[in-house]
Motif scaffolding. Structure first.
Motif, mmCIF file in Angstrom:
data_model
loop_
_atom_site.group_PDB
_atom_site.id
_atom_site.type_symbol
_atom_site.label_atom_id
_atom_site.label_comp_id
_atom_site.label_asym_id
_atom_site.label_seq_id
_atom_site.Cartn_x
_atom_site.Cartn_y
_atom_site.Cartn_z
ATOM 1 N N ILE A 126 0.863 -1.185 0.000
ATOM 2 C CA ILE A 126 0.000 0.000 0.000
ATOM 3 C C ILE A 126 0.897 1.232 0.000
ATOM 4 N N LEU A 159 -6.652 -6.006 2.459
ATOM 5 C CA LEU A 159 -6.483 -4.667 1.905
ATOM 6 C C LEU A 159 -6.027 -4.766 0.458
ATOM 7 N N GLN A 163 -4.663 -1.953 -2.802
ATOM 8 C CA GLN A 163 -4.421 -0.604 -3.314
ATOM 9 C C GLN A 163 -5.323 -0.352 -4.512
ATOM 10 N N ILE A 214 -7.844 2.993 -0.744
ATOM 11 C CA ILE A 214 -7.473 1.648 -0.321
ATOM 12 C C ILE A 214 -8.742 0.865 -0.040
ATOM 13 N N VAL A 233 -10.892 -2.134 1.565
ATOM 14 C CA VAL A 233 -10.836 -2.926 2.796
ATOM 15 C C VAL A 233 -11.974 -3.939 2.783
ATOM 16 N N ILE A 290 -3.816 4.728 4.834
ATOM 17 C CA ILE A 290 -3.655 3.513 5.624
ATOM 18 C C ILE A 290 -3.814 3.783 7.119
ATOM 19 N N LEU A 330 -7.144 3.148 8.965
ATOM 20 C CA LEU A 330 -7.603 1.789 9.239
ATOM 21 C C LEU A 330 -7.702 1.540 10.736
#
Length: 316
Positions: free
Chosen positions: A92, A141, A143, A148, A150, A177, A180
């Motif tokens: 990522i 996850l 990219q 991103i 999820v 990121i 998250l």
């Protein structure tokens, strides 16, 4: 047609003709299974593996291994030891992300489990940065072109009571990121029509396709109705449309019969393959990696599973 019927048809035809057991050096006396996919990092090819004694359950460590020859990986000595199960990796924004399941004990009994996440560019010095929701594993996850993706995996008695399946899968998008966390993951919107009554499963490795769709390598599971009840786990693939929130082209890509025979940790896991993901080969086909019976890691050669839906943008 039930999913068990589909598996029976797949096993009868058994299109997989090339497979192998992956061997691990440097951990004598331990099994290595339910690994990440092999991945390239700074000029070397690595894999994270779940390391555990055959007689133990939920008492494992995740260790880093480096490839020394085809289908052979050797322990990276003095590398970080993670008190996790079932590792997985993604890249990522140029950073390696390592996730895995941490089992929490209280007074000697299993209390709950969580997904832990580590990140960094130095594979020898990864930083723990967030935790998933209570009692949720198999969070993945990917990219995206913008953001991103999820994938969540709520499970447990409440999920089964409401939906009839042992787990469900949700999807959401974050911008960074560091967004998250357990709250974001738990609020991911459910993907409909993924599991029938009595089934469960999840995503194991996710790939952005050049069409904007997402290619998913996952697992689907159910209990057999044979005289000896088995927890049947199957390697599957499907395509997910993040705009319509729908699943396309789900299919079986391998079963336990697709790999060389081997032992199972428990009798009920004799027909269990816990998916890792796929890696592109130089001949244009793909190596599918999977845990086998909670004791070994296998590799099977398959055709591109997302044919007709786009090409993988950036293989890991």
């Amino acid at each position: 047609m039930t999913f068990a019927d589909k598996k029976a048809i797949f096993d009868k035809n058994n299109p997989v003709t090339d497979s192998a057991i992956v061997n691990f050096k440097g951990v004598n006396g331990f099994d290595v299974y339910n690994c990440s996919i092999p991945f390239e990092w700074q000029g070397k090819r690595y894999i994270y593996g779940r390391v555990e004694h055959r007689e133990d359950w939920a008492r494992s460590w995740v260790r880093l291994f480096v490839e020394v020859e085809p289908d052979v990986f050797s322990l990276v000595k003095d590398s970080m030891i993670y008190q996790l199960e079932d590792p997985y990796v993604s890249v990522i924004c140029g950073e390696l992300i390592l996730g895995g399941t941490h089992v929490r004990y209280s007074r000697g009994e299993m209390d709950s489990l969580y997904a832990y996440f580590y990140k960094g560019k130095d594979i020898e010095n990864m930083y723990y940065f967030t935790t998933g929701p209570d009692n949720m594993k198999d969070i993945r996850l990917v990219q995206l072109e913008n953001g991103i993706g999820v994938f969540s995996r709520p499970r447990g008695p409440e999920v089964e009571k409401e939906y009839g399946s042992g787990s469900i899968v949700g999807f959401t998008i974050i911008d960074n990121i560091l967004e998250l966390d357990a709250d974001i993951i738990s609020k991911a919107k459910k993907i409909d029509s993924m599991f029938a009554s009595g089934e469960w499963g999840g995503c194991n490795q996710c790939y952005l396709l050049d069409t904007g769709l997402l290619g998913i390598i996952g697992h689907k599971s159910y209990k057999s109705d044979d005289m000896v009840e088995l927890d049947v786990y199957v390697n599957v693939s499907f395509v997910f449309d993040p705009k319509t929130h729908q699943i396309l082209d789900e299919k079986i890509i391998a079963t336990r019969a697709s790999y060389p025979p081997g032992p199972a940790k428990k009798p009920n896991l004799a027909d269990c393959v816990f998916t890792s993901g796929i890696v592109m080969r130089i001949d244009g086909r793909f190596d599918l990696y999977s845990g086998l019976g909670d004791t070994q890691t296998g590799r099977a050669v398959i055709n591109y599973p997302f044919q007709g839906f786009g090409s993988i943008v950036t293989p890991l």
